[in-house]
Design a protein around this motif. Sequence first.
Motif, PDB file in Angstrom:
ATOM      1  N   GLU A   1       0.824  -1.274   0.105  1.00 46.47           N
ATOM      2  CA  GLU A   1       0.022   0.230   0.081  1.00 46.47           C
ATOM      3  C   GLU A   1       1.002   1.186  -0.171  1.00 46.47           C
ATOM      4  OE1 GLU A   1      -2.906   0.006   3.046  1.00 46.47           O
ATOM      5  OE2 GLU A   1      -3.558  -2.058   2.497  1.00 46.47           O
ATOM      6  N   VAL A   2       0.461   2.351  -0.565  1.00 50.40           N
ATOM      7  CA  VAL A   2       1.285   3.510  -0.677  1.00 50.40           C
ATOM      8  C   VAL A   2       0.345   4.709  -0.034  1.00 50.40           C
ATOM      9  CG1 VAL A   2       2.670   2.799  -2.660  1.00 50.40           C
ATOM     10  CG2 VAL A   2       0.627   4.239  -3.112  1.00 50.40           C
ATOM     11  N   ASP A   3       0.869   5.598   0.619  1.00 44.63           N
ATOM     12  CA  ASP A   3       0.400   6.701   1.129  1.00 44.63           C
ATOM     13  C   ASP A   3       0.803   7.886   0.206  1.00 44.63           C
ATOM     14  OD1 ASP A   3      -0.572   8.880   2.414  1.00 44.63           O
ATOM     15  OD2 ASP A   3       0.010   7.992   4.428  1.00 44.63           O
ATOM     16  N   ARG A   4      -0.073   8.406  -0.785  1.00 44.61           N
ATOM     17  CA  ARG A   4       0.638   9.359  -1.599  1.00 44.61           C
ATOM     18  C   ARG A   4       0.491  10.967  -0.761  1.00 44.61           C
ATOM     19  NH1 ARG A   4       0.632   9.606  -6.892  1.00 44.61           N
ATOM     20  NH2 ARG A   4      -0.418  11.583  -6.945  1.00 44.61           N
ATOM     21  N   GLU A   5      -0.116  10.783   0.233  1.00 44.56           N
ATOM     22  CA  GLU A   5      -0.289  12.229   1.066  1.00 44.56           C
ATOM     23  C   GLU A   5       1.223  12.349   1.664  1.00 44.56           C
ATOM     24  OE1 GLU A   5      -2.385  14.945   0.741  1.00 44.56           O
ATOM     25  OE2 GLU A   5      -3.176  13.539  -0.820  1.00 44.56           O
ATOM     26  N   ARG A   6       1.710  11.035   2.221  1.00 40.51           N
ATOM     27  CA  ARG A   6       2.871  11.284   2.758  1.00 40.51           C
ATOM     28  C   ARG A   6       4.298  11.187   1.921  1.00 40.51           C
ATOM     29  NH1 ARG A   6       3.561   7.397   7.990  1.00 40.51           N
ATOM     30  NH2 ARG A   6       5.153   8.634   8.726  1.00 40.51           N
TER      31      ARG A   6
ATOM     32  N   ASP B   1      14.428  -3.903  -1.703  1.00 38.26           N
ATOM     33  CA  ASP B   1      14.376  -2.868  -0.588  1.00 38.26           C
ATOM     34  C   ASP B   1      13.605  -1.766  -0.749  1.00 38.26           C
ATOM     35  OD1 ASP B   1      16.540  -4.525   0.684  1.00 38.26           O
ATOM     36  OD2 ASP B   1      18.234  -3.446  -0.550  1.00 38.26           O
ATOM     37  N   ALA B   2      12.876  -1.559  -1.724  1.00 38.73           N
ATOM     38  CA  ALA B   2      11.957  -0.443  -1.936  1.00 38.73           C
ATOM     39  C   ALA B   2      11.221  -0.067  -0.663  1.00 38.73           C
ATOM     40  CB  ALA B   2      10.889  -0.753  -3.028  1.00 38.73           C
ATOM     41  N   VAL B   3      10.476  -0.896   0.112  1.00 40.82           N
ATOM     42  CA  VAL B   3       9.796  -0.386   1.203  1.00 40.82           C
ATOM     43  C   VAL B   3      10.850   0.426   2.312  1.00 40.82           C
ATOM     44  CG1 VAL B   3       8.465  -1.056   3.223  1.00 40.82           C
ATOM     45  CG2 VAL B   3       8.249  -2.071   1.179  1.00 40.82           C
ATOM     46  N   GLN B   4      12.069  -0.229   2.563  1.00 44.87           N
ATOM     47  CA  GLN B   4      12.958   0.339   3.492  1.00 44.87           C
ATOM     48  C   GLN B   4      13.730   1.554   3.030  1.00 44.87           C
ATOM     49  OE1 GLN B   4      12.945  -2.988   2.617  1.00 44.87           O
ATOM     50  NE2 GLN B   4      11.957  -3.684   4.453  1.00 44.87           N
ATOM     51  N   SER B   5      13.552   1.778   1.634  1.00 42.67           N
ATOM     52  CA  SER B   5      14.245   2.714   1.034  1.00 42.67           C
ATOM     53  C   SER B   5      13.617   4.276   0.832  1.00 42.67           C
ATOM     54  CB  SER B   5      14.798   2.489  -0.499  1.00 42.67           C
ATOM     55  OG  SER B   5      13.656   2.151  -1.236  1.00 42.67           O
ATOM     56  N   CYS B   6      12.467   4.058   1.408  1.00 41.45           N
ATOM     57  CA  CYS B   6      11.484   5.295   1.393  1.00 41.45           C
ATOM     58  C   CYS B   6      11.594   6.120   2.238  1.00 41.45           C
ATOM     59  CB  CYS B   6      10.074   4.698   1.434  1.00 41.45           C
ATOM     60  SG  CYS B   6       8.871   5.945   1.163  1.00 41.45           S
ATOM     61  N   PRO B   7      12.221   7.281   1.999  1.00 42.89           N
ATOM     62  CA  PRO B   7      12.443   8.279   3.211  1.00 42.89           C
ATOM     63  C   PRO B   7      11.353   8.969   4.028  1.00 42.89           C
ATOM     64  CG  PRO B   7      12.659   9.494   1.034  1.00 42.89           C
ATOM     65  CD  PRO B   7      12.462   7.922   0.808  1.00 42.89           C
ATOM     66  N   ALA B   8       9.917   8.741   3.421  1.00 39.21           N
ATOM     67  CA  ALA B   8       9.086   9.220   4.022  1.00 39.21           C
ATOM     68  C   ALA B   8       8.086   8.170   4.715  1.00 39.21           C
ATOM     69  CB  ALA B   8       8.084   9.988   2.844  1.00 39.21           C
ATOM     70  N   ALA B   9       8.379   6.912   4.634  1.00 46.82           N
ATOM     71  CA  ALA B   9       8.014   5.725   5.049  1.00 46.82           C
ATOM     72  C   ALA B   9       6.362   5.863   4.499  1.00 46.82           C
ATOM     73  CB  ALA B   9       7.772   5.578   6.508  1.00 46.82           C
ATOM     74  N   ALA B  10       6.327   6.072   3.092  1.00 50.91           N
ATOM     75  CA  ALA B  10       4.751   5.997   2.446  1.00 50.91           C
ATOM     76  C   ALA B  10       4.622   4.765   2.050  1.00 50.91           C
ATOM     77  CB  ALA B  10       4.919   7.150   1.470  1.00 50.91           C
ATOM     78  N   ILE B  11       5.482   3.665   2.015  1.00 47.95           N
ATOM     79  CA  ILE B  11       5.098   2.335   1.471  1.00 47.95           C
ATOM     80  C   ILE B  11       5.017   1.449   2.645  1.00 47.95           C
ATOM     81  CG2 ILE B  11       6.004   0.553  -0.021  1.00 47.95           C
ATOM     82  CD1 ILE B  11       7.504   2.688  -1.535  1.00 47.95           C
ATOM     83  N   THR B  12       3.979   0.574   2.477  1.00 49.72           N
ATOM     84  CA  THR B  12       3.663  -0.384   3.670  1.00 49.72           C
ATOM     85  C   THR B  12       3.535  -1.812   2.856  1.00 49.72           C
ATOM     86  OG1 THR B  12       1.334   0.015   3.922  1.00 49.72           O
ATOM     87  CG2 THR B  12       3.096   1.164   5.651  1.00 49.72           C
ATOM     88  N   ALA B  13       3.923  -2.848   3.488  1.00 49.03           N
ATOM     89  CA  ALA B  13       3.767  -4.270   2.932  1.00 49.03           C
ATOM     90  C   ALA B  13       3.054  -4.993   4.114  1.00 49.03           C
ATOM     91  CB  ALA B  13       5.285  -4.697   2.960  1.00 49.03           C
ATOM     92  N   ASN B  14       1.962  -5.680   3.827  1.00 51.78           N
ATOM     93  CA  ASN B  14       1.257  -6.478   4.715  1.00 51.78           C
ATOM     94  C   ASN B  14       1.037  -7.894   4.230  1.00 51.78           C
ATOM     95  OD1 ASN B  14       0.242  -4.051   6.264  1.00 51.78           O
ATOM     96  ND2 ASN B  14      -0.739  -3.705   4.433  1.00 51.78           N
ATOM     97  N   GLY B  15       1.406  -8.795   4.944  1.00 54.13           N
ATOM     98  CA  GLY B  15       1.466 -10.204   4.633  1.00 54.13           C
ATOM     99  C   GLY B  15       2.474 -11.069   4.519  1.00 54.13           C
TER     100      GLY B  15
ATOM    101  N   PRO C   1       0.272  -4.106  -6.702  1.00 54.04           N
ATOM    102  CA  PRO C   1       0.061  -4.206  -5.113  1.00 54.04           C
ATOM    103  C   PRO C   1       0.483  -5.590  -4.682  1.00 54.04           C
ATOM    104  CG  PRO C   1      -2.124  -4.174  -6.501  1.00 54.04           C
ATOM    105  CD  PRO C   1      -1.099  -4.061  -7.421  1.00 54.04           C
ATOM    106  N   GLU C   2       0.741  -6.548  -5.621  1.00 54.35           N
ATOM    107  CA  GLU C   2       0.992  -7.667  -5.222  1.00 54.35           C
ATOM    108  C   GLU C   2       2.199  -8.387  -5.868  1.00 54.35           C
ATOM    109  OE1 GLU C   2      -2.179 -10.624  -4.504  1.00 54.35           O
ATOM    110  OE2 GLU C   2      -3.411  -9.021  -3.600  1.00 54.35           O
TER     111      GLU C   2
END
Length: 59
Positions: free
Chosen positions: A4-9, A45-59, A38-39
């Motif tokens: 999931e991505v948070d475009r506002e963040r 390392d895309a989730v960890q490389s986001c400086p704004a923590a706008a990407i989350t991984a579930n599952g 989305p799947e």
Amino acid sequence: MRLEVDRERCVGAGMCVLTAPEVFEQDEEDGRVRLLDPEPAGIGDAVQSCPAAAITANG
């Protein structure tokens, strides 16, 4: 795994696109992340490389 991505963040740094261009792209109008797959099978390392923590991984 579902992403999931948070475009506002999002700050438009583009690290996700550089890390996984088949999964993410940057919006041409505002530079913020857009999720293409989305799947993804693997995102590296895309989730960890986001400086704004706008990407989350579930599952």
